[in-house]
Design a protein around this motif. Structure first.
Motif, PDB file in Angstrom:
ATOM      1  N   ALA A  28      34.234  17.808  28.733  1.00  0.00           N
ATOM      2  CA  ALA A  28      33.541  17.262  29.906  1.00  0.00           C
ATOM      3  C   ALA A  28      34.415  17.355  31.135  1.00  0.00           C
ATOM      4  N   GLN A  29      35.723  17.016  30.974  1.00  0.00           N
ATOM      5  CA  GLN A  29      36.615  17.092  32.119  1.00  0.00           C
ATOM      6  C   GLN A  29      36.755  18.535  32.594  1.00  0.00           C
ATOM      7  N   GLY A  30      36.803  19.493  31.639  1.00  0.00           N
ATOM      8  CA  GLY A  30      36.891  20.898  32.006  1.00  0.00           C
ATOM      9  C   GLY A  30      35.682  21.346  32.789  1.00  0.00           C
ATOM     10  N   ALA A  31      34.506  20.880  32.351  1.00  0.00           N
ATOM     11  CA  ALA A  31      33.278  21.249  33.057  1.00  0.00           C
ATOM     12  C   ALA A  31      33.263  20.664  34.455  1.00  0.00           C
ATOM     13  N   LEU A  32      33.729  19.397  34.557  1.00  0.00           N
ATOM     14  CA  LEU A  32      33.733  18.749  35.862  1.00  0.00           C
ATOM     15  C   LEU A  32      34.761  19.365  36.802  1.00  0.00           C
ATOM     16  N   ALA A  33      35.835  19.913  36.236  1.00  0.00           N
ATOM     17  CA  ALA A  33      36.891  20.477  37.067  1.00  0.00           C
ATOM     18  C   ALA A  33      36.433  21.741  37.780  1.00  0.00           C
ATOM     19  N   GLU A  34      35.473  22.458  37.218  1.00  0.00           N
ATOM     20  CA  GLU A  34      35.023  23.696  37.834  1.00  0.00           C
ATOM     21  C   GLU A  34      34.159  23.400  39.051  1.00  0.00           C
ATOM     22  N   THR A  35      34.509  23.996  40.179  1.00  0.00           N
ATOM     23  CA  THR A  35      33.752  23.850  41.417  1.00  0.00           C
ATOM     24  C   THR A  35      33.013  25.148  41.680  1.00  0.00           C
ATOM     25  N   SER A  36      31.715  25.095  41.761  1.00  0.00           N
ATOM     26  CA  SER A  36      30.900  26.284  41.977  1.00  0.00           C
ATOM     27  C   SER A  36      30.310  26.247  43.387  1.00  0.00           C
ATOM     28  N   LEU A  37      30.576  27.299  44.153  1.00  0.00           N
ATOM     29  CA  LEU A  37      30.114  27.378  45.538  1.00  0.00           C
ATOM     30  C   LEU A  37      29.180  28.563  45.718  1.00  0.00           C
ATOM     31  N   ARG A  38      28.211  28.411  46.600  1.00  0.00           N
ATOM     32  CA  ARG A  38      27.280  29.494  46.924  1.00  0.00           C
ATOM     33  C   ARG A  38      27.587  29.982  48.334  1.00  0.00           C
ATOM     34  N   MET A  39      27.839  31.279  48.438  1.00  0.00           N
ATOM     35  CA  MET A  39      28.197  31.861  49.739  1.00  0.00           C
ATOM     36  C   MET A  39      27.106  32.813  50.210  1.00  0.00           C
ATOM     37  N   ALA A  40      26.630  32.589  51.420  1.00  0.00           N
ATOM     38  CA  ALA A  40      25.563  33.398  52.000  1.00  0.00           C
ATOM     39  C   ALA A  40      26.147  34.464  52.926  1.00  0.00           C
ATOM     40  N   VAL A  41      25.585  35.662  52.866  1.00  0.00           N
ATOM     41  CA  VAL A  41      25.936  36.730  53.804  1.00  0.00           C
ATOM     42  C   VAL A  41      24.638  37.343  54.334  1.00  0.00           C
ATOM     43  N   PRO A  42      24.663  37.884  55.561  1.00  0.00           N
ATOM     44  CA  PRO A  42      23.430  38.372  56.168  1.00  0.00           C
ATOM     45  C   PRO A  42      23.010  39.768  55.734  1.00  0.00           C
ATOM     46  N   ASP A  43      23.945  40.537  55.177  1.00  0.00           N
ATOM     47  CA  ASP A  43      23.720  41.959  54.924  1.00  0.00           C
ATOM     48  C   ASP A  43      23.589  42.251  53.429  1.00  0.00           C
ATOM     49  N   PRO A  44      23.202  43.477  53.083  1.00  0.00           N
ATOM     50  CA  PRO A  44      23.079  43.838  51.666  1.00  0.00           C
ATOM     51  C   PRO A  44      24.399  43.725  50.915  1.00  0.00           C
ATOM     52  N   ALA A  45      24.293  43.604  49.594  1.00  0.00           N
ATOM     53  CA  ALA A  45      25.482  43.455  48.752  1.00  0.00           C
ATOM     54  C   ALA A  45      26.434  44.634  48.891  1.00  0.00           C
ATOM     55  N   GLY A  46      25.889  45.838  49.114  1.00  0.00           N
ATOM     56  CA  GLY A  46      26.728  47.020  49.223  1.00  0.00           C
ATOM     57  C   GLY A  46      27.295  47.278  50.600  1.00  0.00           C
ATOM     58  N   SER A  47      26.947  46.452  51.571  1.00  0.00           N
ATOM     59  CA  SER A  47      27.453  46.621  52.928  1.00  0.00           C
ATOM     60  C   SER A  47      28.907  46.171  53.004  1.00  0.00           C
ATOM     61  N   SER A  48      29.516  46.392  54.142  1.00  0.00           N
ATOM     62  CA  SER A  48      30.908  45.996  54.341  1.00  0.00           C
ATOM     63  C   SER A  48      31.096  44.498  54.120  1.00  0.00           C
ATOM     64  N   VAL A  49      30.231  43.695  54.722  1.00  0.00           N
ATOM     65  CA  VAL A  49      30.365  42.242  54.585  1.00  0.00           C
ATOM     66  C   VAL A  49      30.009  41.794  53.171  1.00  0.00           C
ATOM     67  N   GLY A  50      29.056  42.467  52.547  1.00  0.00           N
ATOM     68  CA  GLY A  50      28.704  42.128  51.171  1.00  0.00           C
ATOM     69  C   GLY A  50      29.854  42.388  50.218  1.00  0.00           C
ATOM     70  N   ARG A  51      30.518  43.521  50.402  1.00  0.00           N
ATOM     71  CA  ARG A  51      31.675  43.842  49.557  1.00  0.00           C
ATOM     72  C   ARG A  51      32.821  42.870  49.793  1.00  0.00           C
ATOM     73  N   ALA A  52      32.995  42.482  51.052  1.00  0.00           N
ATOM     74  CA  ALA A  52      34.057  41.519  51.372  1.00  0.00           C
ATOM     75  C   ALA A  52      33.804  40.186  50.668  1.00  0.00           C
ATOM     76  N   ALA A  53      32.559  39.735  50.690  1.00  0.00           N
ATOM     77  CA  ALA A  53      32.216  38.473  50.029  1.00  0.00           C
ATOM     78  C   ALA A  53      32.457  38.554  48.525  1.00  0.00           C
TER      79      ALA A  53
END
Length: 340
Positions: A28-53
């Motif tokens: 339980a402590q291991g599960a709680l220790a993990e922090t999951s974040l969602r990051m939004a980008v404006p461009d496609p996944a294969g674009s420069s900014v998508g690759r950077a993210a």
């Protein structure tokens, strides 16, 4: 005898229960220790900014041993494509993370306009030093009041103008040109000064507007017309290099605080490493992309002798209009920085 056997059994049972409880607590402590974040980008996944993210997400997981994870959501899906709304959502904590152009942030923090003063930077080394140095640090700190924790800037290559069939080789070639710009007063003022007809428009509408002839051209770093297939509706790539822009990597203050303190340095290091890698790749790729656009049928045009200096003089004439917005002190700091 029976009592003793039962007692020993009970003891063994309690010991087993204690071990199981300890194991479950650890899980339980291991599960709680993990922090999951969602990051939004404006461009496609294969674009420069998508690759950077994506690279940032990889480095965060690597440097935190998987205790902090970042999931990337491309194409503006988390903010409905409305980039100004994205900044508001980040500040409120509705978005965990965001990579977005500094020119969009200028609608909230006018100091950001300093990055995009036309022809401020003479080369990419100067731009990198500015974004990674004291001026960039001051810009990041200015976002605190919006509930945003800035991790750093990575550069975009200088912006160029594409047009349907008008080659731009001298200052007069801008006259009357209906040109899409971001909804940013500095961009509008620049092209008005050059005699064009700047038309702010959401980027999602640009391809169709070019196709239908509602606008004659647009301006962006060359990877944008390449990734968005503008060669299908634009015949001229004009190497104007008129201003710089950058992408800001940021988390909401809520998301930053949700990261265990022991891992915050690692997340910052991940951002720094990604930015250094991305900047080198972006600069190296610019000439390759220009060559690819030429292969797709676009004509590549450069200013004629003496014309760049004329355009620069006109463009720099708008600086006083933005001194009050940017702040006289920070504007002077920016001008002094590039003169070093």
């Amino acid at each position: 005898m029976t009592f003793n056997i039962t007692r020993r059994a009970l003891t063994r049972g309690l010991a087993a229960l204690a071990i199981a409880t300890t194991a479950l607590t650890g899980l339980a402590q291991g599960a709680l220790a993990e922090t999951s974040l969602r990051m939004a980008v404006p461009d496609p996944a294969g674009s420069s900014v998508g690759r950077a993210a994506t690279r940032f997400a990889e480095l965060v997981a690597e440097k935190t041993g998987g205790e902090v994870t970042v999931e990337v959501f491309p194409d503006g899906v988390l903010f409905g494509g409305d980039q100004n709304a994205a900044v508001n959502q980040l500040g409120s904590g509705a978005l965990d993370g965001l990579i977005l152009a500094s020119s969009v942030y200028a609608s909230f923090e006018p100091k950001m306009n300093a990055i995009s003063l036309p022809y401020l930077f003479s080369d990419y080394d100067q731009l990198k030093a500015y974004l990674g140095g004291e001026p960039g640090d001051e810009l990041l700190a200015s976002l605190d009041r919006f509930g945003i924790h800035g991790l750093g800037f990575f550069l975009r290559t200088f912006r160029d103008v594409t047009t349907k069939d008008r080659a731009i080789t001298k200052a007069e070639d801008f006259k009357g040109l209906t040109l899409r710009t971001p909804n940013n007063p500095l961009f509008v003022a620049l092209f008005q000064a050059l005699g064009a007809n700047p038309t702010p428009m959401a980027f999602s509408e640009v391809y169709t507007a070019l196709q239908l002839g509602a606008i004659e051209g647009q301006e962006n770093p060359v990877e944008v017309p390449y990734n968005n297939k503008f060669a299908e509706v634009q015949g001229q790539l004009n190497i104007t290099q008129h201003l710089a822009d950058s992408f800001l990597v940021a988390l909401s203050n809520n998301a930053w605080q949700s990261i265990p303190e022991a891992h915050r340095d690692a997340v910052q290091q991940a951002a720094d490493e990604m930015i250094a890698e991305h900047d080198a790749e972006e600069i190296a790729a610019e000439q390759e992309i220009i060559a690819k656009l030429k292969e797709q049928g676009m004509q590549v045009n450069h200013f004629a002798d003496g014309e760049l200096a004329r355009v620069q003089e006109i463009a720099r004439g708008i600086y006083p209009q933005f001194e009050a917005q940017i702040g006289a002190e920070f504007m002077q700091k920016s001008l002094d920085f590039v003169k070093k």
